[in-house]
Scaffold this active site. Structure first.
Site, short mmCIF file in Angstrom:
data_model
loop_
_atom_site.label_atom_id
_atom_site.label_comp_id
_atom_site.label_asym_id
_atom_site.label_seq_id
_atom_site.Cartn_x
_atom_site.Cartn_y
_atom_site.Cartn_z
N CYS A 78 4.08 5.89 12.57
CA CYS A 78 4.08 4.97 14.40
C CYS A 78 5.07 5.86 14.71
O CYS A 78 5.97 6.57 15.31
CB CYS A 78 3.86 3.88 14.16
SG CYS A 78 2.54 3.40 15.56
N HIS A 172 -0.05 3.54 10.41
CA HIS A 172 0.03 3.07 10.29
C HIS A 172 -0.81 2.71 8.41
O HIS A 172 -1.59 2.16 8.21
CB HIS A 172 0.09 1.39 10.42
CG HIS A 172 0.83 0.73 11.26
ND1 HIS A 172 1.90 0.45 11.03
CD2 HIS A 172 1.01 1.53 12.92
CE1 HIS A 172 2.54 0.25 12.50
NE2 HIS A 172 2.22 0.38 13.29
N GLU A 174 0.97 1.88 5.33
CA GLU A 174 1.04 0.75 4.83
C GLU A 174 0.47 -0.27 4.75
O GLU A 174 0.80 -1.51 4.20
CB GLU A 174 2.63 0.99 5.20
CG GLU A 174 2.83 -0.50 6.04
CD GLU A 174 2.79 -0.23 7.73
OE1 GLU A 174 1.98 1.45 7.74
OE2 GLU A 174 2.96 0.00 8.06
N1 GLN Z 1 4.50 2.01 21.05
C1 GLN Z 1 5.15 1.78 19.87
C2 GLN Z 1 6.87 2.95 20.66
O1 GLN Z 1 6.72 3.02 21.35
C3 GLN Z 1 5.10 2.22 18.55
C4 GLN Z 1 4.01 1.21 17.87
C5 GLN Z 1 3.78 1.10 16.44
O2 GLN Z 1 4.44 1.86 15.93
N2 GLN Z 1 2.97 0.48 15.89
O3 GLN Z 1 7.36 2.67 19.47
#
Ligand code: GLN
Length: 193
Positions: A78, A172, A174
């Site tokens: 992410c 995610h 985790e």
């Molecule tokens: N939108 C977040 C970002 O730009 C990432 C979101 C996440 O890690 N769940 O860093």
């Protein structure tokens, strides 16, 4: 095998918890000196714009980017994927050190806002049943280079990719009790978990 977890902000505790449950020696990484002695690193989800700001004062990202360039295995999830992407579709992180290394173009927040968070079953290469993937303001991989292998897709777009020892995912892995994606990453490094 010692696995570092970038612990500036975000879901680092959850990754440390998964690694602990697998019996893996894991440690927090917040400063360049914490890179000594790690054999791989996980970059958690969270807020990439906060991470780049926190890291800006320590020189961590140039040092870590150099280690990744020299072959340190890394798994960015992410926000961690955003740090690893060679290209972003917007300029919001311009002027800050990131890491790069993964030949993909990523669009931040492209799976919607916090309230649009969702889980979906995805088929991951190497797993014998689907993985319930959680997407939270997730980045979308909109383009990838020829060296990048797709390990999972959702709605016909890649959501888990690998370029040698550099892994990146939109979701995610985790959250929840399913540790199989961490295990796949660690197995690819030869770890006995
Ligand atoms: N939108 C977040 C970002 O730009 C990432 C979101 C996440 O890690 N769940 O860093």
């Amino acid at each position: 095998m010692r696995v570092g977890v970038l612990s500036l902000q975000g879901a680092f505790r959850e990754h440390l918890g998964v690694l602990g449950s697998l019996g893996v020696d894991a440690c927090k990484v917040t400063r360049p000196k914490h890179l000594d002695g790690i054999d791989s690193i996980i970059l958690p989800g969270g807020e990439s714009s906060a991470m780049v700001r926190i890291a800006a004062t320590t020189g961590l990202f140039p040092a870590l980017g150099e280690r990744i360039g020299a072959g340190l295995p890394v798994f960015g999830t992410c926000a961690g994927l955003i740090l690893l992407a060679d290209r972003l579709t917007d300029e919001s992180l311009d002027g800050f050190d990131r890491l790069g290394g993964l030949d993909v173009t990523v669009a931040r927040n492209a799976y919607g806002r916090q309230r649009d968070s969702f889980s979906a079953p995805v088929q991951v290469t190497g797993l014998d049943s689907e993985f319930d993937a959680t997407f939270i303001r997730a980045p979308r991989i909109v383009d990838l280079g020829a060296r990048v292998e797709v390990l999972a897709s959702f709605a016909e777009l890649p959501v888990l990719v690998r370029q040698g020892n550099i892994w990146g995912g939109s979701f995610h892995p985790e959250l929840g009790a399913d540790t199989r994606i961490h295990e796949e990453f660690l197995h690819s490094l030869g770890a006995a978990v």
